[in-house]
Design a protein around this motif. Structure first.
Motif, PDB file in Angstrom:
ATOM      1  N   MET A 134       0.868  -1.230   0.357  1.00 31.62           N
ATOM      2  CA  MET A 134       0.267   0.382   0.233  1.00 31.62           C
ATOM      3  C   MET A 134       1.028   0.754  -0.264  1.00 31.62           C
TER       4      MET A 134
ATOM      5  N   ALA B 110       2.248   2.081  -3.407  1.00 37.07           N
ATOM      6  CA  ALA B 110       1.513   2.391  -4.147  1.00 37.07           C
ATOM      7  C   ALA B 110       0.590   3.246  -3.975  1.00 37.07           C
ATOM      8  N   ALA B 111       1.047   4.225  -3.198  1.00 38.00           N
ATOM      9  CA  ALA B 111       1.106   5.041  -2.590  1.00 38.00           C
ATOM     10  C   ALA B 111       1.847   6.479  -3.510  1.00 38.00           C
TER      11      ALA B 111
ATOM     12  N   MET C 279       3.394   5.359  -6.216  1.00 37.25           N
ATOM     13  CA  MET C 279       3.546   5.611  -7.064  1.00 37.25           C
ATOM     14  C   MET C 279       2.417   6.161  -7.979  1.00 37.25           C
ATOM     15  N   SER C 280       1.420   6.336  -7.037  1.00 39.57           N
ATOM     16  CA  SER C 280       0.277   7.128  -7.395  1.00 39.57           C
ATOM     17  C   SER C 280       0.430   8.941  -7.544  1.00 39.57           C
ATOM     18  N   ARG C 281       2.060   8.860  -7.027  1.00 41.53           N
ATOM     19  CA  ARG C 281       1.952  10.484  -7.152  1.00 41.53           C
ATOM     20  C   ARG C 281       3.475  10.722  -8.248  1.00 41.53           C
ATOM     21  N   VAL C 282       3.922   9.515  -8.729  1.00 43.17           N
ATOM     22  CA  VAL C 282       4.098   9.568  -9.292  1.00 43.17           C
ATOM     23  C   VAL C 282       4.480   9.439 -11.066  1.00 43.17           C
ATOM     24  N   THR C 283       4.669  10.383 -11.549  1.00 42.12           N
ATOM     25  CA  THR C 283       3.824  11.279 -13.012  1.00 42.12           C
ATOM     26  C   THR C 283       4.929  10.452 -13.780  1.00 42.12           C
TER      27      THR C 283
ATOM     28  N   PRO D 244       6.943   7.577 -15.934  1.00 43.29           N
ATOM     29  CA  PRO D 244       5.956   6.237 -16.169  1.00 43.29           C
ATOM     30  C   PRO D 244       7.481   5.855 -16.031  1.00 43.29           C
ATOM     31  N   ASP D 245       8.513   5.898 -16.070  1.00 43.55           N
ATOM     32  CA  ASP D 245       9.543   4.336 -16.267  1.00 43.55           C
ATOM     33  C   ASP D 245       9.917   4.793 -14.700  1.00 43.55           C
TER      34      ASP D 245
ATOM     35  N   ARG E 212       7.455   4.543 -12.143  1.00 42.61           N
ATOM     36  CA  ARG E 212       6.798   4.138 -11.820  1.00 42.61           C
ATOM     37  C   ARG E 212       6.659   2.620 -12.153  1.00 42.61           C
ATOM     38  N   ARG E 213       7.687   2.695 -13.796  1.00 41.55           N
ATOM     39  CA  ARG E 213       7.861   1.146 -14.040  1.00 41.55           C
ATOM     40  C   ARG E 213       8.595   0.421 -12.931  1.00 41.55           C
TER      41      ARG E 213
ATOM     42  N   ARG F  48       7.219  -0.213  -9.517  1.00 43.52           N
ATOM     43  CA  ARG F  48       6.049  -1.222  -9.391  1.00 43.52           C
ATOM     44  C   ARG F  48       6.803  -3.241  -9.330  1.00 43.52           C
TER      45      ARG F  48
ATOM     46  N   ILE G  21       5.699  -3.706  -5.396  1.00 42.83           N
ATOM     47  CA  ILE G  21       4.530  -4.384  -5.107  1.00 42.83           C
ATOM     48  C   ILE G  21       4.114  -5.632  -5.730  1.00 42.83           C
TER      49      ILE G  21
ATOM     50  N   ARG H 179      -2.427   9.674 -15.857  1.00 44.70           N
ATOM     51  CA  ARG H 179      -3.220   9.851 -15.191  1.00 44.70           C
ATOM     52  C   ARG H 179      -3.766   8.058 -14.249  1.00 44.70           C
TER      53      ARG H 179
ATOM     54  N   MET I 268      -1.868   6.175 -12.164  1.00 42.42           N
ATOM     55  CA  MET I 268      -1.173   7.413 -10.878  1.00 42.42           C
ATOM     56  C   MET I 268      -3.232   7.234  -9.656  1.00 42.42           C
TER      57      MET I 268
ATOM     58  N   ALA J 136      -2.749   3.483  -8.591  1.00 39.84           N
ATOM     59  CA  ALA J 136      -2.244   3.428  -7.638  1.00 39.84           C
ATOM     60  C   ALA J 136      -3.145   3.958  -6.805  1.00 39.84           C
ATOM     61  N   ALA J 137      -3.330   5.029  -6.610  1.00 39.95           N
ATOM     62  CA  ALA J 137      -3.744   5.513  -5.758  1.00 39.95           C
ATOM     63  C   ALA J 137      -5.587   4.973  -4.593  1.00 39.95           C
TER      64      ALA J 137
ATOM     65  N   MET K 198      -4.868   1.440  -5.065  1.00 33.97           N
ATOM     66  CA  MET K 198      -4.452   0.659  -4.260  1.00 33.97           C
ATOM     67  C   MET K 198      -3.858   0.780  -3.302  1.00 33.97           C
ATOM     68  N   SER K 199      -3.386   2.076  -3.029  1.00 36.37           N
ATOM     69  CA  SER K 199      -2.453   1.853  -1.818  1.00 36.37           C
ATOM     70  C   SER K 199      -3.668   2.297  -0.946  1.00 36.37           C
TER      71      SER K 199
ATOM     72  N   ARG L 219      -5.762  -6.285  -4.244  1.00 40.99           N
ATOM     73  CA  ARG L 219      -4.450  -5.179  -5.060  1.00 40.99           C
ATOM     74  C   ARG L 219      -4.119  -6.539  -6.397  1.00 40.99           C
TER      75      ARG L 219
ATOM     76  N   ASP M 292       0.886   1.130 -18.485  1.00 42.59           N
ATOM     77  CA  ASP M 292       2.729   1.403 -17.791  1.00 42.59           C
ATOM     78  C   ASP M 292       3.304   0.404 -18.867  1.00 42.59           C
ATOM     79  N   GLY M 293       2.892  -0.595 -18.942  1.00 39.08           N
ATOM     80  CA  GLY M 293       3.929  -1.540 -19.469  1.00 39.08           C
ATOM     81  C   GLY M 293       4.890  -2.011 -19.057  1.00 39.08           C
TER      82      GLY M 293
ATOM     83  N   ILE N 132      -0.036   3.779 -22.600  1.00 31.36           N
ATOM     84  CA  ILE N 132       0.289   5.228 -22.729  1.00 31.36           C
ATOM     85  C   ILE N 132       0.983   5.613 -23.870  1.00 31.36           C
TER      86      ILE N 132
END
Lengths: 262, 262
Positions: free
Chosen positions: A74, A77-78, A80-84, A86-87, A89-90, A93, A96, B71, B74, B77-78, B80-81, B89, B100-101, B109
């Motif tokens: 969690m 994921a929190a 990742m939810s704030r990461v704009t 994509p790389d 986030r990838r 991930r 998780i 988004r 994101m 992910a929000a 899942m958090s 999850r 995201d791939g 994307i």
């Protein structure tokens, strides 16, 4: 005027950058935080790894540490939810995936529940979270909120306790195998797996922090975040010691005999 | 007294449950929201699919829709958090993977950026988000915040616009292929892929909502969440129409000629 002003601004940026510690100094500062404050120094771990814990103390540790394990995905994921990007986030991930595993197999939290079973607990009881100490909940929830609310750099820096984890996991595997009947390759698979997963994560996280903390202010914030995270881990063991080594179990927390496997 | 009180409580719960719509009625209610309010009814889509958009109108759509695409991971992910159930999850994570791939390939994307390239835009410009209309940002950010802050049931219900997506994607593929030179299997791969991904997601989401919305109050909340989500989608097309069909581009938004591929 615009030219002079820009030169003035460039000089200011340069001055601020010049105040920053070098990457080597800064990394040494982060490692010193671990050396002083990581929970491998907590007396509970000496007791656990030295074979001095009673079976119920081990169970209390397994039950309460579930709170941390179960919130890690969690927390990630929190993040990742704030990461704009994509790389980013990838790359993140994987954490998780490592902890949650697939729909029906694998993952750190399933391995933790295998440990719960090995120490005689009902994994469903442990997974329910019913017996977790309130102080444990507060500490872990504080970490999840920190990652959700603070700058990304601070959130990554907080994850750098993983720098110090392989050492404690290696000690733990050795100590538990030596001293406790429940310990074998299967029950300790969580820690064995983390020996390979954590260094990969921390290499990425450390690189991120060293790169992005490019002013002294950001380095101070990152160091404070790592210090905070060591507090999160330490507070859990203090609560555990008070409740189960000293026998002062707070209302609502697990009592020996509860939640045992049938 | 305790017995009478419990019986009274059970009766209250039963009364509340009895007020709920049946799953069939409730699903029909959700589908009616889509029939009335989903953005396949927006005139911009008729214009796009009918071949009446200018190349710059198509580009403006691609640039602004990137805000939504970028988004979605994101938002997931929000979600899942906030999910304490590992199985939920694990089931939800697929959505992030789909969008995201992997580290170097695949993902919705990346397919959207292939569409950007096909319509003559620089994918790096589109990915930077620089030219997105403020109204688009506000709408999409509102969705991410909704999923972060509202009850999980409402968050899942908001995702059920996917119930209506395969129809619009099929129309879009047909319309774009018929009317625009840039359209081919490669540039439209985002939509083709969603034809198979979305039904799988929505089957899970619909099952979740029908199961968990077990009182009329929760059903009302879920219906309101889905309505909110249709607003999020519709508002983006209203902004697009005003800016690029009527030619009233707001300050800071993309101007035709900017961000073209070299």
């Amino acid at each position: 005027m615009a030219g002079r002003s820009r030169r003035h601004g460039d000089q200011l940026v340069k001055d601020i950058r010049d105040q920053a510690q070098s990457p080597e100094e800064f990394e040494a500062r982060l490692r010193a935080i671990g050396a002083a404050r990581y929970h491998d120094r907590h007396p509970f771990h000496a007791r656990l790894h030295g074979g001095d814990c009673t079976p119920d103390e081990v169970r209390a540790w397994v039950i309460n540490r579930w709170m941390y394990q179960s919130r890690i995905p969690m927390k990630d994921a929190a993040f990742m939810s704030r990461v704009t990007d994509p790389d980013l986030r990838r790359a993140w991930r994987k954490r998780i995936e490592d902890h949650d595993g697939g729909p029906t197999e694998g993952g750190g939290i399933r391995r933790w529940l295998a440990l719960a079973r090995a120490v005689g607990l009902d994994p469903d009881y442990v997974a329910s979270g019913v017996g977790i100490m309130p102080a444990t909940r507060f500490a872990v929830d504080a970490y999840v909120r920190f990652v959700r609310d603070m700058p990304l750099l601070d959130a990554v820096a907080a994850s750098l306790t993983e720098l110090f984890a392989p050492r404690i996991h290696a000690q733990r595997i050795e100590g538990l195998l030596q001293h406790y009947d429940f310990a074998d390759d299967s029950s300790l698979s969580y820690f064995k797996k983390r020996l390979t997963e954590a260094p990969e994560d921390v290499k990425f996280g450390l690189g991120y922090v060293l790169t992005h903390a490019d002013t002294l202010e950001k380095q101070d914030a990152a160091a404070a975040a790592l210090t905070f995270k060591t507090d999160v881990l330490w507070a859990q063991l203090d609560a555990l010691w008070h409740g189960y080594v000293e026998g002062k179990i707070p209302p609502g927390a697990w009592k020996p005999g509860e939640g045992m496997a049938a």
